[in-house]
Design a protein around this motif. Structure first.
Motif: not given
Length: 280
Positions: A130, A153-155, A68, A169, A103
């Motif tokens: 975001d 990333t996982t947001g 990110g 995130d 992110p």
């Protein structure tokens, strides 16, 4: 029971966008709005006309962002500038206004870099938001969670009555999927990343990737633990993996689904957030 989110608007918008990537609409518009999505694995530019309808788009797989964060600043500017020029030539116009996204929770760390990349490529920046919130500009979710699984990333954005009440995130995403594939198949990382993107390999890859998908499910659980969430929508390039949503649903025990092409949800949402009000 609350009706589940219908992806009709989202899928139609994405289908329009996919068409104009191949065949741009050259009819003149009084203004053009561009969404710049600097992803870990893919940089996407989405262009909308004065009525916020897709007219052109372009994307390029790249490694200028990691987890990110922009790690190749000059490379990022070069790619965005080249994609911008490509689209300007196709539309026979100058693209002035652009929006970008970061992110969630990283604005103090990377918002300046994203801003500088977009401006350095020749755009006037008008909005910076975001990523999951941008995605919801397309999804139109009222209540639930939007989870953007990108390359690094996982947001997660929690929404209530159409408003974002929490964003967070975590540095886990498609890069980790590619590392698992690289180890399992003895491939170089770039080859594994390309192998992962090919839909015909997804059925074979799903069992191999299930442990890391379950980790993503655990991350989502941690993000939504304190909130009432009855529905999860997955977006982002990594969410394109066929069957991923079922593995996550089994892990989180909450109804989980995704649009037809999760890759383009966020860049289109960024473009829909673009205005003519310049950020200095």
């Amino acid at each position: 029971m609350e009706n589940k989110l219908n992806f009709e608007y989202c899928d139609n918008l994405i289908e329009e966008f996919e068409r104009v990537i191949k065949n741009p609409i050259k009819e003149k518009s009084s203004v053009y709005y561009t969404g710049v999505d600097l992803g870990t694995a893919c940089v996407v530019l989405a262009v909308l006309d004065e009525n916020y309808k897709p007219v052109a788009g372009a994307y390029r797989y790249a490694d200028v962002v990691k987890d990110g964060m922009v790690v190749d600043y000059i490379g990022a500017i070069r790619i965005v500038r080249e994609l911008k020029k490509e689209l300007e030539e196709k539309l026979d116009t100058e693209l002035l206004y652009a929006a970008g996204a970061i992110p969630p929770g990283t604005d103090s760390l990377d918002s300046g870099a994203i801003k500088n990349v977009i401006q350095g490529a020749g755009f006037e920046l008008t909005c910076l938001l975001d990523e999951p919130t941008a995605a919801n500009e397309v999804l139109k979710m009222k209540n639930g969670a939007v989870v953007d699984i990108g390359g690094g990333t996982t947001g997660t954005s929690i929404l209530k009555d159409g408003k974002v009440i929490h964003v967070i995130d975590d540095a886990t995403g498609g890069t980790h999927f590619s590392l698992v594939i690289s180890g399992a198949y003895g491939m170089e990382f770039k080859e594994a990343d390309k192998f992962k993107r090919d839909y015909k390999n997804h059925r074979e890859l799903l069992p191999v990737l299930t442990p890391v998908i379950e980790k993503v499910g655990s991350i989502i659980n941690n993000h939504i633990d304190k909130y009432e969430v009855n529905e999860i929508v997955l977006v982002g390039g990594t969410a394109c993996l066929t069957g991923l949503e079922k593995v996550i649903e089994k892990k989180v025990k909450i109804y989980t689904h995704k649009p037809k092409n999760p890759l383009f949800v966020t860049p289109l949402g960024i473009a829909l957030s673009c205005t003519q009000n310049i950020i200095y």
